[in-house]
Write a protein that holds these residues in place. Sequence first.
Motif, PDB file in Angstrom:
ATOM      1  N   SER A 252       0.945  -1.428   0.059  1.00  0.00           N
ATOM      2  CA  SER A 252       0.148  -0.090  -0.116  1.00  0.00           C
ATOM      3  C   SER A 252       1.070   1.236   0.011  1.00  0.00           C
ATOM      4  O   SER A 252       0.523   2.358  -0.517  1.00  0.00           O
ATOM      5  CB  SER A 252      -0.875   0.059   1.250  1.00  0.00           C
ATOM      6  OG  SER A 252      -1.849  -1.102   1.223  1.00  0.00           O
ATOM      7  N   ARG A 253       1.908   1.254   0.691  1.00  0.00           N
ATOM      8  CA  ARG A 253       2.758   2.553   0.709  1.00  0.00           C
ATOM      9  C   ARG A 253       3.328   2.658  -0.714  1.00  0.00           C
ATOM     10  O   ARG A 253       3.439   3.700  -1.250  1.00  0.00           O
ATOM     11  CB  ARG A 253       3.930   2.134   1.772  1.00  0.00           C
ATOM     12  CG  ARG A 253       4.992   3.120   1.994  1.00  0.00           C
ATOM     13  CD  ARG A 253       6.191   3.213   3.011  1.00  0.00           C
ATOM     14  NE  ARG A 253       7.137   2.019   2.283  1.00  0.00           N
ATOM     15  CZ  ARG A 253       8.135   1.890   2.363  1.00  0.00           C
ATOM     16  NH1 ARG A 253       8.758   2.399   3.572  1.00  0.00           N
ATOM     17  NH2 ARG A 253       9.203   1.085   1.993  1.00  0.00           N
ATOM     18  N   ARG A 256       0.541   4.186  -2.977  1.00  0.00           N
ATOM     19  CA  ARG A 256       0.452   5.763  -2.494  1.00  0.00           C
ATOM     20  C   ARG A 256       1.798   6.586  -3.037  1.00  0.00           C
ATOM     21  O   ARG A 256       1.436   7.576  -3.294  1.00  0.00           O
ATOM     22  CB  ARG A 256       0.304   5.825  -1.059  1.00  0.00           C
ATOM     23  CG  ARG A 256      -0.952   5.113  -0.526  1.00  0.00           C
ATOM     24  CD  ARG A 256      -1.500   5.747   0.977  1.00  0.00           C
ATOM     25  NE  ARG A 256      -2.583   4.959   1.085  1.00  0.00           N
ATOM     26  CZ  ARG A 256      -2.793   3.731   1.970  1.00  0.00           C
ATOM     27  NH1 ARG A 256      -1.597   3.237   2.040  1.00  0.00           N
ATOM     28  NH2 ARG A 256      -3.985   3.410   2.140  1.00  0.00           N
ATOM     29  N   SER A 260       1.411   9.355  -5.840  1.00  0.00           N
ATOM     30  CA  SER A 260       1.722  10.949  -5.426  1.00  0.00           C
ATOM     31  C   SER A 260       3.001  11.430  -6.555  1.00  0.00           C
ATOM     32  O   SER A 260       2.792  12.434  -6.997  1.00  0.00           O
ATOM     33  CB  SER A 260       2.485  10.870  -4.224  1.00  0.00           C
ATOM     34  OG  SER A 260       2.898  12.151  -3.903  1.00  0.00           O
ATOM     35  N   LEU A 306      -5.108   0.105  -5.601  1.00  0.00           N
ATOM     36  CA  LEU A 306      -5.196   0.816  -4.171  1.00  0.00           C
ATOM     37  C   LEU A 306      -6.568   0.334  -3.687  1.00  0.00           C
ATOM     38  O   LEU A 306      -6.737   0.024  -2.444  1.00  0.00           O
ATOM     39  CB  LEU A 306      -5.345   2.366  -3.874  1.00  0.00           C
ATOM     40  CG  LEU A 306      -5.129   2.930  -2.840  1.00  0.00           C
ATOM     41  CD1 LEU A 306      -3.707   2.447  -1.971  1.00  0.00           C
ATOM     42  CD2 LEU A 306      -4.910   4.506  -2.933  1.00  0.00           C
TER      43      LEU A 306
END
Length: 352
Positions: A252-253, A256, A260, A306
């Motif tokens: 998940s990190r 993201r 970004s 996600l």
Amino acid sequence: MKVFADKLPAALEKRLPKVVIVAGDEPLQHRDACDAVRAAARQAGVEEREVIDVEPNFAWGRLLDIAGNLSLFASRKLIDVRLGNQKLGQEGSKMLSYYAEQMDSSDDILLLSMGKLDAKQQKSAWFKALDKHGLFVPVWPVDASRLGYWLRDRAGLHGLQLDMDAARLLGERTEGNLLAADQELQKLALMLPPNARIGADTIAQGVEDNSRFDVFNLADACLKGEASRVSRIVHGLQSEGVEAPIVLWALSRELRTLLSIHQHIDQGQSLEHACKAQKPMIFDKRRPIYQQAIQRLPMKRLHKLLLMAQRLDLAVKGASPVPLWPGLHDLAFTLAGGRGLLAELAWTYRLH
């Protein structure tokens, strides 16, 4: 001057510097680099060695005391400072800077072994002061794409000839654990005649599977698009008892982070600025793998992945019937570029 671990022996043959900094977290290459410095010092006639193991609350004045002590038996000595992963701190930084100032009047050799140094630490006053007197040896883990070649060359040091298929298989069975790979090569060298040629069958029959994976291996493999390796790592993590929420957190990190970066680039920023804007910041060495992933994964697919991760988070909390480890495999495999899987899973994870 920076010298990588595989080039260090040749550099030491040319000259023995007054200081060598060996920094990194890969234990085999770290050990070999330090051993090479010690051997070069002995070859140069430096017979006395003082070992300093730095522990919490270490008094750094001891370094200056040892450096200032004259020996009755030798004119030069090797000061072997083993910092490990201890923090240097203000006192250590000041003492190393001061030691560097005194080096012109001393013939001693300083070997400083420590954990990984980031870019900020390499710009510090103590590092610059020592580096101009000697060598800096950064020790990096061997990249998966180079591991087979590295093991083939390593086998040559043990008097063995390793076929590339055998090297790749040995790499698979000991991935992330070069010490285990080297131990297997040592055992083979004891069992086989000198200069023996080793094929994949010998490795398959005689080498246990010593693979060691972590979630950071998995994240890197996803970013690089190594789908088959991702499958192996996920199964390895599950068999080693790694908690599923930790794996989900790592994936998940990265999702993201990629989203970004996409957003910054869509706003007209360069990849460099987009990477610097991340927390933690993505350094130069890792930017190419993020660039690969950005080029491979459009925003729409990242949003779907996600959403898939959010469904898996519900499964972790017992609020969804989605099978957890198969779902983690699907998420990682698709993030790595696995083809035809996302459409098949869209209904299962309700990603429409």
